[in-house]
Scaffold this active site. Sequence first.
Site, PDB file in Angstrom:
ATOM      1  N   GLU A 162     -34.277 -48.317-100.195  1.00 21.39           N
ATOM      2  CA  GLU A 162     -35.418 -48.874 -99.309  1.00 21.39           C
ATOM      3  C   GLU A 162     -35.855 -47.654 -98.687  1.00 21.39           C
ATOM      4  O   GLU A 162     -35.396 -46.678 -98.019  1.00 21.39           O
ATOM      5  CB  GLU A 162     -34.752 -49.736 -98.196  1.00 21.39           C
ATOM      6  CG  GLU A 162     -35.764 -50.028 -97.207  1.00 21.39           C
ATOM      7  CD  GLU A 162     -35.358 -50.911 -96.085  1.00 21.39           C
ATOM      8  OE1 GLU A 162     -36.174 -50.862 -94.957  1.00 21.39           O
ATOM      9  OE2 GLU A 162     -34.289 -51.706 -96.016  1.00 21.39           O
TER      10      GLU A 162
ATOM     11  N   LYS B  20     -32.394 -60.141 -93.439  1.00 20.60           N
ATOM     12  CA  LYS B  20     -31.760 -59.218 -92.982  1.00 20.60           C
ATOM     13  C   LYS B  20     -31.522 -59.144 -91.564  1.00 20.60           C
ATOM     14  O   LYS B  20     -32.226 -59.653 -90.416  1.00 20.60           O
ATOM     15  CB  LYS B  20     -32.907 -58.044 -92.794  1.00 20.60           C
ATOM     16  CG  LYS B  20     -32.313 -56.575 -91.965  1.00 20.60           C
ATOM     17  CD  LYS B  20     -33.365 -55.550 -92.215  1.00 20.60           C
ATOM     18  CE  LYS B  20     -34.317 -55.526 -91.129  1.00 20.60           C
ATOM     19  NZ  LYS B  20     -35.113 -54.282 -91.255  1.00 20.60           N
TER      20      LYS B  20
END
Length: 203
Positions: free
Chosen positions: A36, A125
């Site tokens: 990421e 998340k």
Amino acid sequence: MSQFADRLLAVLRAPTAESFPALAAILVDEGFRRIEVTLSGAGGIDAIRSIRESAPDDVVVGAGSVTTVAQVHEASSAGASFVVSPHTDQAVVRAATALGLEVYPGAFTPTEVCAAWAAGVTAVKLFPAGRLGIGYLRDIRAPLPNIPLIPTGGIGLEDIGDWLDAGARAVGLGSVVQGDYHRTRDDAGLRARAALAVRNASR
């Protein structure tokens, strides 16, 4: 892609993304397969493009700290396969889904987790996970076992296995692996931390 490798999400964050391609190359070499690149610093989109062009085909590259629809489109054009947000923004989720990207929005409470999942995201998340603790993840998964959760923020290398055992789909690892690489370019230190993370995820 091996099961344990995909259970680690490397979160690259720095004031500028200049070091990210070199950083990602070492992480990939040690077994990370999901990278990421946060867009909170300068140069993130270019870093996504560079990492995507040089990484093996089994490495998945995405954009983090995505807060606008424009960023979703920029990330997709650069080759991102997923977007991560610190919160759940319906417009961001819709834009990413329309482009065929995986979406991992941030959530904190059970209500937020359920709202994010109802929006049709890939996983949620759990953030900031370190402050919540492993027990919090277990508590949420008890009534919501079918929602894949990716705890991120404040997770120690020694705790990776415990978070995964508690039901995390994957864990997001930022500074605990990255360290000060953007300043020191300490390849050996980065490699050691990355290798330890992969070992702890595969136990």
